[in-house]
Design an enzyme around this catalytic site. Structure first.
Site, mmCIF file in Angstrom:
data_model
loop_
_atom_site.group_PDB
_atom_site.id
_atom_site.type_symbol
_atom_site.label_atom_id
_atom_site.label_comp_id
_atom_site.label_asym_id
_atom_site.label_seq_id
_atom_site.Cartn_x
_atom_site.Cartn_y
_atom_site.Cartn_z
ATOM 1 C CG HIS A 261 -1.905 1.054 1.276
ATOM 2 N ND1 HIS A 261 -2.990 1.067 0.427
ATOM 3 C CD2 HIS A 261 -1.994 2.175 2.022
ATOM 4 C CE1 HIS A 261 -3.707 2.150 0.668
ATOM 5 N NE2 HIS A 261 -3.126 2.842 1.628
ATOM 6 C CG ASP A 263 -1.193 6.041 2.210
ATOM 7 O OD1 ASP A 263 -2.226 5.560 1.708
ATOM 8 O OD2 ASP A 263 -0.832 5.802 3.371
ATOM 9 C CG ASP A 373 -5.785 3.176 4.176
ATOM 10 O OD1 ASP A 373 -6.310 2.897 5.261
ATOM 11 O OD2 ASP A 373 -4.899 4.040 4.056
ATOM 12 C CG HIS A 577 -6.798 6.720 0.712
ATOM 13 N ND1 HIS A 577 -6.416 5.854 -0.281
ATOM 14 C CD2 HIS A 577 -5.985 6.466 1.748
ATOM 15 C CE1 HIS A 577 -5.414 5.114 0.148
ATOM 16 N NE2 HIS A 577 -5.126 5.451 1.377
HETATM 17 ZN ZN LIG Z 1 -3.694 4.604 2.628
#
Ligand SMILES: [Zn+2]
Length: 1022
Positions: A261, A263, A373, A577
């Site tokens: 993951h 971001d 997420d 997000h």
């Molecule tokens: Zn995230």
């Protein structure tokens, strides 16, 4: 009594940590290291490689916040290493924080070929499987001095922006060595790791636990801690039989999907994410060479594009891995966007731009939506996902709920239109498992569908800041393929997992209808207000620009501008997000604000350019018709009045001007009386029998300043207790600021908390909407500002606009589920009502709302709508939202759902073009390019097809929740009409059973729409 198994476990953990793992590498020999600190922002290898490097060694301070250091590593493999496995081992001075939250690096060979990422849990690079001795070692390491902004607690910090972070080195170089790697010691370490994890998860009375620990005890007896290397093989020998025992047939089956993951921005800026992707993707492709079973699932077209454009070698490796099946593009979106705030068209474009990228660059489309997420998911998603080719949906975020445990892990998720998508929540409750025993057994223990299904997915690999899978994880997976007492682990694709689940369980799976509401992070609907304003504003401008330019192209007056695609892709990135939700560092939001400002100007210029090409005229980008009236009092101005305006026929010249009597404004449709503090003390709807909209004694548009100190996550959370106490406006000064026949404005100035406010209430001729503008100089911390609108209705539910429709939510708190929904998302409007009468609150760019029922002291029922206007968290951005803000919302008494929609669109989509200046004349918009003959069918987008064919694409939806037959007509010649999916594909299997287009007679396309049905039409121009 002495617990022998517990003692064995503790002793084994110690021997593993203190003796076995340190023996994996031996005979460390330092390499010669020189270093160069790149001034300012990162530079490419070619520039760094020729820069003047200085000698450095262990203990050298480096890593000023956000700096880049290039280390050059030179040496040779010692001759006594001949025959051994040899690796370079790097310790940049790593801290206890996890990978992705501190220093990390990318290793290059001497020619600039990126090799793999280096982080605290992945410190090695293999030089040789079998050294001869004397091999040259010459490497470069691009090291990022990323500061640690999260170490388990959230303390406000200035490190989150290079502009304020200072220049204090955060790291000291610890070791850069060449060393021998001992495969047998590593294997022993992994054997012990897996067996100890297993034993820890098994019950004290479980015979398997005793069997495993007895074998471990025997193994420990054989390990000489002074000669692990010499005793590892024998120690492994006694573990072989317990490792060979097969899993039971009913064992929980885990599909382990490699993942990282990343971001796209969070506690690091976007530019660092570009490099995080390069490091992680280089590592994943390198690891797949050693572990061919590895499958790496990777979302977000944007991240692929960054790597394509900055690291061509890594990009080629990804392409090969995709073709070979060891790399699985998932999600199909441009980025892993917020799941509730982007508008409908934005969610479509996330998938349209994402899937088109995957198709054109990698020859594949993704078959599911991957959003592990994001902070909740709109009830519009199932339909959008299905129509973009998704067969499944994956998240685990609802495991974070603060109130209710979600009852399913594998289920059909049903959206507002009835579309269902097969959905899985990995029951391990993580998207970054290390494949340790705790995660796997949690997956088995919590799996809600067990008994009917055995299948769960576990994404594994360091995440959030990237890192991804490691060889330790894959060693665990190999040992856990079938191991008695443990869930079985198979490394595989998300696609294969969902295929199996569909076969095994689809017919039995339960259904969850409506939104997937995250009972946490409710403050993200409000934090970093400029993100919300920028997103909503750009969405409206993109809509206007696309309609204007489609008109230009169809009329043969110009070419479709490529800048529209670039603007969309920037808006899509900013919907990530942690950006749109306002949960990133100051740097990220500073850049995003600049991006929004730039795009707002560019898009507005693009619209003007189109209007100039069209040669004047007025363009209405709202899906609702507009009637506009000129002032008769010698003021040539235009009132933009939604045509649905209740009881307001087009009247020109102006028949009923606005009148002002003290603090009371009236336009014949409504009368509004403003209180001393700027709130509204009386609101009368004359169209519906002079109905009083407000409960006796209560005031609307009343501002309250609440304490806002969340228990844990500052920018994220809006905890429930905040609403119990508040302070109100002080020292208000009220005046009538404007009192023309077209418009009257009452203005209040006051202080609230440490802030000052100018609150303006506006009434416009012939429009029942009361507009409220709140101008705040916001000087608070740990406080939030809300506006309350109590309504004299007994509303059993509220209706909030969501993407392509609206969502009804109960207003009571009978169950813990409703109790937990104390802050909810609305797009442009929210409506409350009872039989025969309702009221809409429309907003310009406020997403956070609350709706609750109560009663007056006399027992009269009240339904209160609250808009959450501003917050002031201090982490991760210590200055979040401090400064000037303008918040606008409108109150429409007497509104039904059509009026709510109409006013919601009107607040965002002013008429465009040169307005006529002839007093008394009507300015009717130019004939619309595309039009429908039903108020319950709403056109959301008019654009050219993505394939460059010149076809016009029209997207519309049923907006009221009913079935209706709709005619669509165009003002340009059309050769044929096709219905397509969201990817503009007319032959799509996603359309099976849901085609709405029933006829086309050369002039009118006839559509039979189901409730909230989303339809895309492709019109080939004649
Ligand atoms: Zn995230």
């Amino acid at each position: 009594m002495f617990d022998e198994t517990a003692a064995t476990l503790a002793r084994a953990r110690r021997v593993l940590a203190e003796h076995v793992l340190p023996a994996v590498h031996r005979d460390h020999r330092p390499l010669e290291v020189t270093a160069w600190r790149a001034p300012g922002e990162p530079v490419p290898f070619t520039e760094a490689a020729v820069a003047p490097h200085e000698p450095v060694g262990p203990g050298t301070p480096w890593g000023e916040p956000w700096s880049t250091w290039w280390f050059e590593l030179r040496g040779e493999v010692p001759h006594e290493f001949a025959g051994a496995v040899v690796e370079v081992v790097v310790d940049l001075g790593f801290t206890d924080s996890g990978p992705g939250f501190q220093a990390e690096g990318l290793l290059y060979d001497s020619n600039g070929l990126p090799l793999k990422g280096i982080h605290p849990q992945n410190r090695w690079y293999r030089i040789s499987e079998q050294a001869t001795g004397g091999e040259e070692v010459h490497l470069h390491l691009e090291a990022a001095g990323n500061p640690t902004l999260y170490d388990g607690t959230f303390r406000p910090t200035r490190l989150g922006d290079v502009a304020t972070a200072g220049d204090e080195p955060a790291y000291r170089l610890r070791r850069v060595d060449v060393a021998v790697f001992e495969p047998e010691v590593f294997a022993l370490a992994m054997d012990l790791d897996v067996l100890l994890d297993l034993a820890e998860q098994l019950g004290a009375a479980d015979a398997r636990r005793h069997e495993v620990l007895a074998a471990v005890a025997d193994s420990l007896d054989l390990i000489d801690v002074h000669d692990v290397r010499g005793t590892a093989e024998a120690a492994r020998g006694v573990l072989a039989s317990v490792l060979a025992a097969q899993a039971r047939q009913s064992a929980h089956q885990v599909t382990a999907v490699g993942h990282a993951h990343i971001d796209s921005a969070w506690l690091w800026p976007v530019r660092e994410t570009v490099r995080k992707c390069a490091r992680t993707f280089a590592s994943a492709t390198a690891l797949a060479e050693d572990y061919p079973e590895l499958v790496f699932a990777c979302s977000s077209a944007q991240q692929y594009q960054w790597v394509r454009d900055t690291q061509p070698d890594v990009w080629q490796r990804i392409r090969k891995a995709v073709a070979a099946g060891s790399w699985e593009p998932v999600g199909g979106q441009w980025v892993e966007a917020d799941g509730v705030m982007p508008g409908g068209e934005s969610l479509v474009r996330q998938l349209l731009h994402g899937q088109r990228f995957f198709e054109s660059e990698l020859g594949t489309r993704c078959d599911g939506v991957w959003l592990p997420d994001s902070f909740g998911y709109t009830a519009a998603y199932p339909q959008i996902a299905k129509l973009a080719g998704a067969q499944w949906f994956l998240t685990q975020k609802l495991s974070w709920n603060d109130t209710n445990t979600f009852p399913h892990h594998t289920f059909w998720w049903e959206g507002i239109d009835g579309t269902r998508v097969l959905t899985h929540f990995p029951p391990a409750d993580t998207y970054e498992s290390k494949l340790g025993g705790a995660d796997l057994h949690r997956s088995a223990r919590q799996f809600a569908e067990k008994g009917r299904s055995r299948q769960a997915l576990v994404p594994f690999g360091y995440g959030d800041g990237g890192g991804g899978p490691t060889r330790e994880m894959l060693e665990r997976a190999r040992r856990l393929r079938s191991l008695e007492g443990s869930p079985s682990v198979r490394v595989g694709t998300a696609r294969s997992f969902f295929d199996e689940v569909r076969e095994e369980y689809a017919a039995l799976a339960p259904v969850w209808a409506g939104e997937l509401y995250l009972e946490l992070h409710r403050g993200t609907l409000t934090s970093q207000r400029a993100m919300k304003v920028g997103n909503r504003g750009c969405e409206a401008l993109l809509r206007q620009a696309e309609l204007a330019w489609t008109t230009v192209v169809v009329r043969g007056l110009g070419q479709w501008p490529d800048r529209l695609r670039e603007a969309w892709e920037r808006v899509l990135l900013l919907q990530f997000h942690d950006i749109l939700p306002g949960s990133a560092i100051a740097w990220v939001h500073r850049e995003a604000r600049a991006d929004y400002e730039r795009m707002t100007a560019e898009l507005a210029a693009l619209v003007d350019e189109a209007l100039a090409l069209l040669g004047g005229g007025v363009l209405n980008a709202s899906p609702f018709p507009r009637v506009d009236v000129l002032d008769v009092a010698g003021q040539p101005r235009l009132v933009q009045m939604p045509a649905s305006s209740v009881g307001a026929p087009a009247e020109a010249p102006l028949a009923r001007p606005v009148t002002v009597d003290g603090r009371t404004l009236s336009n014949g449709l409504v009368t509004v009386t403003v209180a001393e503090d700027g709130s509204i003390e009386r609101l009368v709807d004359h169209v519906h029998g002079d109905r009083e909209a407000l409960p006796p004694g209560l005031r609307a548009a009343e501002l309250r300043l609440h304490p806002d100190v969340p228990a844990r996550w500052d920018a994220w959370d809006l905890d429930r207790p905040h609403s119990r106490t508040w302070s109100s406006p002080r020292d208000p000064v009220l005046e009538v600021a404007e009192s023309g026949p077209l418009r009257a404005v009452v203005e209040a100035r006051f202080a609230i908390g440490d802030s000052t406010v100018v609150q303006r209430t506006t009434l416009t001729a012939q429009c029942p909407r009361v507009d409220v503008e709140v101008r705040v100089d916001w000087r608070e911390s740990e406080r939030m500002l809300a506006a309350y609108v109590p309504v004299a209705v007994l509303a059993p539910h509220s209706s909030a606009e969501i993407q392509f429709g609206h969502l009804r939510r109960p207003t009571h708190e009978n169950t813990s589920w409703e109790h937990a929904r104390h802050e909810v998302m609305a797009q442009r409007w929210l409506h409350v009502g009872e039989e025969g009468w309702g009221l809409a609150v429309v907003n310009e760019s406020t997403y956070g709302h609350a709706v609750r029922r109560s009663a007056t002291a006399a027992g009269e029922p009240v339904t209160t709508v609250r808009l959450t206007l501003l917050r002031s968290p201090s982490y991760p951005d210590p200055d979040t939202d401090r400064g000037e803000h303008v918040v606008r919302f409108g109150i429409v008494p007497g509104a039904d759902l059509v009026a709510a929609q109409d006013h919601g669109y009107a607040a965002h989509l002013p008429l465009l073009g040169s307005l006529p200046s002839q007093p008394g004349s009507e300015a009717l918009p130019a004939e619309p390019l595309v039009d429908v003959d039903e108020a319950g069918a709403v056109i959301e987008a008019v654009k050219l097809a993505e394939d460059g064919s010149g076809d016009v694409v029209v997207r519309l939806y049923e907006s009221l929740g009913g079935r209706r037959s709709v005619g669509l007509r165009t003002s340009f010649p059309v050769a044929s009409v096709d219905e397509t999916d969201l990817l503009e594909d007319a032959g799509s299997p996603a359309l099976t059973g849901r085609r709405a287009l029933v006829g086309w007679d050369g002039e009118v396309a006839r559509l039979d729409l189901r409730p909230f049905q989303l339809v895309t039409l492709r019109l080939a121009r004649a």
